[in-house]
Design a protein around this motif. Structure first.
Motif, short mmCIF file in Angstrom:
data_model
loop_
_atom_site.label_atom_id
_atom_site.label_comp_id
_atom_site.label_asym_id
_atom_site.label_seq_id
_atom_site.Cartn_x
_atom_site.Cartn_y
_atom_site.Cartn_z
N LYS A 130 83.46 -78.07 -2.57
CA LYS A 130 82.21 -78.82 -2.39
C LYS A 130 81.48 -78.40 -1.12
O LYS A 130 81.01 -79.26 -0.35
CB LYS A 130 82.51 -80.32 -2.37
CG LYS A 130 83.24 -80.82 -3.60
CD LYS A 130 83.61 -82.29 -3.47
CE LYS A 130 84.43 -82.79 -4.63
NZ LYS A 130 84.85 -84.20 -4.50
N TYR A 173 76.45 -80.83 -12.13
CA TYR A 173 77.36 -81.70 -11.38
C TYR A 173 77.94 -80.95 -10.18
O TYR A 173 78.00 -81.49 -9.06
CB TYR A 173 78.48 -82.19 -12.29
CG TYR A 173 79.36 -83.24 -11.67
CD1 TYR A 173 79.10 -84.59 -11.84
CD2 TYR A 173 80.46 -82.89 -10.89
CE1 TYR A 173 79.89 -85.57 -11.27
CE2 TYR A 173 81.27 -83.86 -10.31
CZ TYR A 173 80.98 -85.19 -10.50
OH TYR A 173 81.77 -86.14 -9.91
N GLN A 197 75.34 -80.66 -7.54
CA GLN A 197 75.09 -81.95 -6.90
C GLN A 197 76.21 -82.35 -5.96
O GLN A 197 75.99 -83.08 -4.99
CB GLN A 197 74.90 -83.02 -7.98
CG GLN A 197 73.62 -82.87 -8.78
CD GLN A 197 73.62 -83.68 -10.07
OE1 GLN A 197 74.51 -84.49 -10.30
NE2 GLN A 197 72.63 -83.45 -10.90
N GLU A 198 77.44 -81.87 -6.23
CA GLU A 198 78.57 -82.18 -5.37
C GLU A 198 78.54 -81.40 -4.06
O GLU A 198 79.37 -81.62 -3.19
CB GLU A 198 79.88 -81.90 -6.11
CG GLU A 198 80.24 -82.94 -7.14
CD GLU A 198 80.64 -84.26 -6.52
OE1 GLU A 198 81.77 -84.37 -6.01
OE2 GLU A 198 79.81 -85.20 -6.53
N LYS A 235 86.37 -85.70 -14.99
CA LYS A 235 86.88 -85.17 -13.73
C LYS A 235 88.24 -85.77 -13.41
O LYS A 235 88.64 -86.79 -14.01
CB LYS A 235 85.91 -85.48 -12.60
CG LYS A 235 85.82 -86.97 -12.23
CD LYS A 235 84.94 -87.17 -11.01
CE LYS A 235 84.95 -88.65 -10.58
NZ LYS A 235 84.18 -88.87 -9.33
N GLY A 284 87.36 -80.27 -6.08
CA GLY A 284 87.28 -81.15 -7.24
C GLY A 284 87.69 -80.44 -8.51
O GLY A 284 87.80 -79.20 -8.54
#
Length: 278
Positions: free
Chosen positions: A277, A215, A218-219, A189, A154
């Motif tokens: 991730k 974030y 959490q990903e 993003k 990401g």
């Protein structure tokens, strides 16, 4: 002739890699007064300082097919990594170069990758391609595995200004005015479609850095790579790295300065963060 080669446009902020043959095709930043070519030799700070005081129109120019052909060189298997096609014509130019290359070299292979991203996420893709090549995988195996890998990466960004993005039609003028107003940092993003998606407006750098760290955690990032590119804001990059180490102690984190193209869009004080991730 080289067995394998990786090429990328300069939005990857990668100009050489170890062990694997590599070449890049530069993008350009164009104003009515000066033109800046995104190479390692460019004075990026001088460009950023110039643009901060510049009041005229500015735009970017992608590599043309001839630029890509020059980067391809003489290679049997080529992996070509491009900035998201929603922001640039680089991907389409690379596809045109592939057709031209295969016309004269029909027994060779070229895989053109629309990263749907920019900056440090492209760097992650390049690093993974180099790993697959070093592992001795075939061209077809690498094509399949890199597509799978890109599902688990990401890109986040933190911007103090969005003037250049607005001037180039990448975001609306109202959204751009919010950045920098009363210390606002826009955090967003790269979306699944490869465009820019706003996630939050944070009052101040500290809150923005915390939002990004939370974030990423959490990903699902636990042991993966995190690459932090900054436009003359090493303070924020180091703050983010320190916070990430407390949350994800096994992550592989690197900080580096953004090149010309990424600095043009991130603008002074901005950050781009690519992450895995897992």
């Amino acid at each position: 002739m080289e067995k394998f080669k990786i090429v990328a446009d300069s939005s990857a902020d990668t100009f050489e890699i170890d062990a694997i043959p590599f070449a890049f095709a530069p993008l350009k930043i164009i104003t009515t007064e000066e033109e800046f070519t995104d190479t390692p030799e460019l004075d990026v700070k001088g460009m950023v300082d110039f643009l901060q005081g510049y009041k005229g129109k500015s735009s970017t120019s992608c590599p043309n097919p001839e630029d890509w052909l020059s980067a391809f060189g003489d290679s049997e298997n080529i992996f070509c990594v491009c900035i998201t096609a929603t922001l640039s014509g680089s991907y389409n130019a690379a596809l045109a170069a592939k057709e031209l290359y295969l016309e004269t070299h029909p027994d060779r292979n070229v895989y053109v990758i629309n990263s749907l991203s920019a900056g440090p996420e492209l760097r992650l893709i390049i690093e993974k391609l180099a790993e697959y090549i070093s592992d001795g995988l075939s061209f077809d195996e690498i094509c399949q595995k890199i597509d799978q890998y890109m599902q688990s990466t990401g890109l986040l960004f933190m911007l103090e200004s969005m003037r250049n993005l607005a001037n180039n039609g990448r975001v609306g003028s109202l959204a751009a005015k919010a950045a920098g107003l009363l210390g606002i940092r826009v955090v967003g993003k790269a979306s699944d479609k490869g465009d820019l998606e706003q996630l939050s407006k944070c009052r101040g750098q500290e809150k923005a850095v915390k939002f990004i760290a939370d974030y990423i955690q959490q990903e699902g990032c636990k042991n993966g790579k995190i690459r932090i590119s900054n436009c003359f804001n090493t303070e924020a990059a180091e703050q983010l790295k320190a916070l990430l180490i407390t949350k994800i102690p096994n992550a592989d984190i690197e900080i580096y300065n953004a090149g010309a193209l990424c600095s043009f869009y991130a603008e002074k004080g901005g950050m781009l963060i690519g992450f895995e991730k897992f």
